[in-house]
Design an enzyme around this catalytic site. Structure first.
Site, PDB file in Angstrom:
ATOM      1  N   GLY A   1       0.838  -1.205   0.000  1.00 53.32           N
ATOM      2  CA  GLY A   1       0.000   0.000   0.000  1.00 53.32           C
ATOM      3  C   GLY A   1       0.863   1.241   0.000  1.00 53.32           C
ATOM      4  O   GLY A   1       2.037   1.184  -0.372  1.00 53.32           O
ATOM      5  N   ASN A   2       0.305   2.353   0.408  1.00 52.43           N
ATOM      6  CA  ASN A   2       1.093   3.582   0.511  1.00 52.43           C
ATOM      7  C   ASN A   2       0.503   4.468   1.603  1.00 52.43           C
ATOM      8  O   ASN A   2      -0.461   4.082   2.259  1.00 52.43           O
ATOM      9  CB  ASN A   2       1.161   4.307  -0.840  1.00 52.43           C
ATOM     10  N   PHE A   3       1.072   5.648   1.789  1.00 51.67           N
ATOM     11  CA  PHE A   3       0.740   6.478   2.951  1.00 51.67           C
ATOM     12  C   PHE A   3      -0.447   7.423   2.723  1.00 51.67           C
ATOM     13  O   PHE A   3      -0.690   8.292   3.553  1.00 51.67           O
ATOM     14  CB  PHE A   3       1.962   7.303   3.362  1.00 51.67           C
TER      15      PHE A   3
ATOM     16  N   ALA B   1      -3.877   7.559  -4.657  1.00 52.86           N
ATOM     17  CA  ALA B   1      -2.505   7.078  -4.819  1.00 52.86           C
ATOM     18  C   ALA B   1      -2.631   5.578  -5.111  1.00 52.86           C
ATOM     19  O   ALA B   1      -2.725   4.760  -4.190  1.00 52.86           O
ATOM     20  CB  ALA B   1      -1.703   7.339  -3.557  1.00 52.86           C
TER      21      ALA B   1
END
Ligand code: PMT
Length: 401
Positions: free
Chosen positions: A208-210, A276
């Site tokens: 995943g990402n932030f 994102a």
């Protein structure tokens, strides 16, 4: 926007009550008439003398004014209001409002009010996070009340976390936006993606990402306030839109986000790709948890995810406006300009992780809006809510032309 508006300001017993004086000044300065209704414990934190000097009206706390014999009608006050603002709203008052416990003038007035109600919670972080508070706030939201989310920072207890009442300037801004008669996106359908995508490795792990969704959700709220019908396709985040009219479609992975976007895009006038999206996903996600009781270090083979913005760019028809974001760490402008072409976008919003206060997770952002002909506009560091408004205004102009 607030000139001549009747605002009932409910003040409850929290340390943030001191901010009510500033809030009144700002409202009165904009031409609003303010009537304060205060709870008995609210008076422990700020005096009625201060409040009535600022509003030019007696402060109401009791059903009955002992020295004059005057009966304060909660029904009349409720009907007089063009908006009721409860700031600060303690956990106790929020609980009473959610459950109809009308044991004081403030909650009784709330129950009688026909006007829109804005609630600005203020409390300690653990009270704020308690399931009871969360449930009561959700109940108020479900009644159609507007929640002005508290900010994070140092609290009266000196603990740091979410629970600070939003600043008076921000509360006034929310009211101004609400009363803005200008709804340039009325009748328009806006599609948004927001948040991260999670690509499963196995049932307990993901890539995943932030992204927290803050930027995308702020855009959804701004578009809804401008009159648009908004569909927000959201990856997994911990926030909710403030505008009740925003329809949220929850997804987890890039493929699910792509499917939802492809389904909704044909009926949309404007689409904004703020998510994102993970560029890669595990090729063979495991059905069972990968165990570590083996010496072998697993290798995760990745495959490319679909490019949602580019897919919509290919589907785009005359009259539709497609806007992307570019999150860069270096060569921002050149990369953004390449993406605007390769994804067939009408505008790209560049934000860079090398700018402090910009990008993932922050309440602020610094963006440059770039058009296909290279024309660009850079905004200074601003709250994401303000950035969202500026971006929506720019998109509205592009869509009109
Ligand atoms: O959510 P926050 O914590 O508030 O953070 C906001 C944000 C930083 C995530 C947001 O402002 C932002 O920059 N979003 C885009 C992030 C991104 O994926 O940028 P990119 O440069 O990798 O992608 C370019 C564009 O293509 C984006 O519009 C993206 O949504 C889209 N894309 C990318 C990859 C992919 N597989 N499909 C896509 O649609």
């Amino acid at each position: 926007m607030l000139k001549g508006k009747h605002i009932v300001l409910g003040i409850t017993g929290g340390i943030a009550a001191y901010k009510s004086a500033t809030l009144i000044r700002l409202l009165v300065k904009r031409g609003a008439e303010v009537q304060v209704v205060i709870t008995p414990s609210g008076k422990e934190f700020i005096t009625p003398v201060t409040l009535s000097a600022l509003t030019g009206k007696p402060v109401i706390c009791d059903f009955f004014t002992a020295n004059t014999g005057q009966w304060n009608s909660h029904v009349d006050i409720g009907l007089w209001a063009d908006a009721m603002v409860i700031a600060p709203a303690t956990a106790c008052t929020i609980g009473k409002m959610a459950n109809g416990i009308a044991d004081n003038m403030l909650v009784t007035t709330y129950l009688s009010a026909k006007a829109p109600v804005f609630v600005a919670p203020a409390m300690d972080l653990d009270m704020m996070a308690h399931p009871s508070t969360t449930r009561n706030i959700e109940t108020l939201r479900s009644y159609g009340n507007h929640i002005i989310e508290p900010a994070s920072g140092e609290l009266a207890s000196h603990l740091i976390g979410k629970g600070r009442m939003e600043e008076p300037e921000k509360i006034v801004e929310v009211l101004e936006q609400f009363f803005a008669t200008d709804k340039p996106l009325a009748g328009k359908k806006v599609l948004l993606t927001a948040g991260p995508t999670y690509e499963r490795i196995d049932p307990v792990r993901f890539i995943g990402n932030f992204s927290t969704g803050k930027m995308g959700y702020a855009l959804a709220d701004a578009a809804a306030r401008m009159g648009a019908e908004v569909t927000l396709i959201s990856g997994p985040v911990a926030i909710k839109p403030n505008e009740r009219t925003v329809e949220v479609v929850n997804v987890e992975s890039a493929c699910q986000m792509r499917d939802a976007a492809v389904e909704h895009f044909p009926g949309s006038d404007i689409a904004i790709m703020c998510a994102a999206v993970a560029d890669y996903a595990p090729a063979d996600p495991h059905d069972h948890k990968i165990k570590r009781e083996t010496d072998e270090i697993p290798t995760i083979r990745l495959v490319k995810n679909p490019d949602i913005a580019a897919t919509l760019g290919q589907m785009k028809r005359e009259g539709q406006t497609l806007v992307g974001f570019a999150l860069e760490t270096d060569n921002g402008k050149a990369n953004a300009e390449r993406k605007i072409r390769s994804k067939n976008l009408d505008m790209i919003v560049l934000n860079s992780l090398s700018d402090p206060g910009a990008g993932f997770g922050t309440d602020t952002n610094i963006v440059t809006m770039i058009q296909p002909d290279g024309e660009s506009k850079t905004l200074p560091l601003m709250q994401k809510t303000e950035v969202a408004r500026e971006i929506m205004q720019a998109i509205t102009e592009i869509h009109k032309s």
